[in-house]
Design an enzyme around this catalytic site. Structure first.
Site, mmCIF file in Angstrom:
data_model
loop_
_atom_site.group_PDB
_atom_site.id
_atom_site.type_symbol
_atom_site.label_atom_id
_atom_site.label_comp_id
_atom_site.label_asym_id
_atom_site.label_seq_id
_atom_site.Cartn_x
_atom_site.Cartn_y
_atom_site.Cartn_z
ATOM 1 N N ARG A 28 0.862 -1.184 0.000
ATOM 2 C CA ARG A 28 0.000 0.000 0.000
ATOM 3 C C ARG A 28 0.900 1.235 0.000
ATOM 4 O O ARG A 28 1.216 1.794 1.048
ATOM 5 C CB ARG A 28 -0.904 -0.030 1.241
ATOM 6 N N SER A 99 -12.538 -2.869 0.638
ATOM 7 C CA SER A 99 -12.813 -2.192 1.906
ATOM 8 C C SER A 99 -14.289 -1.813 1.956
ATOM 9 O O SER A 99 -14.790 -1.181 1.013
ATOM 10 C CB SER A 99 -11.999 -0.896 2.012
ATOM 11 N N LYS A 128 -4.013 6.376 7.742
ATOM 12 C CA LYS A 128 -4.867 6.655 6.580
ATOM 13 C C LYS A 128 -5.399 8.062 6.717
ATOM 14 O O LYS A 128 -6.160 8.355 7.649
ATOM 15 C CB LYS A 128 -6.007 5.634 6.536
#
Ligand code: 3NM
Length: 199
Positions: A28, A99, A128
């Protein structure tokens, strides 16, 4: 994880995590200082090589073209990314994770053939930027009741100290950034998560 998350060299973190027994790795690479282009592709290939060595699936977050190019084991997409049906047409027989934050998103992901869902943020997270408000375990429990056999991964602010209730609430596993990437040696951390989920 991405390179931007690590306080130790990222490939060292990944290898130690693999040695300690992580069961899936998701690249990520996002936010400030994130690798792009050729550099990202080279880093992704190094991660993939390590994952292959340890026979652990290698998943790419968001970068669908990169995942296709290097033949990753799958991709993880959010609600703002390419539609699941379209992604599936490119990743037949591979892993697609999605998600989800609401019942509607969950039902849609399942109906469209997601292989697993990520539910979060369970707790407060710094990893995040656009994370939603911490949701606790209520939605996780609801998802488990609706889909007894769906692989569900809990995410967001999870540490070895707060992971226990997630197993009880129906999570099959946990997705971790900080607790692993911000530790000097992640091996004992990974082992602790493992003992919680294997108990
Ligand atoms: N997704 P940490 S929370 C990548 O809620 C990500 O969908 C989330 O990192 C979501 O373990 C999150 O450092 C961050 O909290 C997870």
């Amino acid at each position: 994880m991405g390179t931007q998350n690590c306080i130790e060299p990222p490939l060292q973190v990944l290898e130690q995590a693999l040695q300690a027994g992580i069961t899936m790795f998701q690249l990520r690479e996002k936010g400030e200082g994130a690798l792009t282009g050729k550099e990202l592709e080279m880093f992704a290939s190094e991660c993939q090589k390590l994952c292959k060595q340890y026979e652990v699936p290698f998943i790419v977050n968001d970068h669908i073209d990169l995942a296709l190019k290097i033949e990753a084991d799958g991709v993880h997409i959010g609600q703002d990314d390419m539609a699941l049906e379209k992604v599936r047409s490119k990743f037949k027989g591979k892993v697609i994770g999605v998600s989800v934050h609401t019942k509607e998103e969950l039902v849609q992901a399942v109906n469209q053939g997601a292989n697993y869902v990520g539910i979060g943020p369970i707790y407060e997270t710094k990893s995040k930027q656009d994370a939603k408000k911490p949701a606790g375990v209520a939605f996780l429990q609801q998802a488990r009741m609706l889909y007894p056999n769906l692989p569900i991964v809990a995410i967001g602010g999870i540490t070895v100290h707060n992971a226990q209730p997630l197993k009880k609430s129906g999570a099959d596993g946990v997705a971790i950034i900080s607790a692993i990437c911000q530790s000097e040696d992640c091996r004992p951390v990974v082992k602790s998560f493992q003992s919680i989920f294997e108990a």
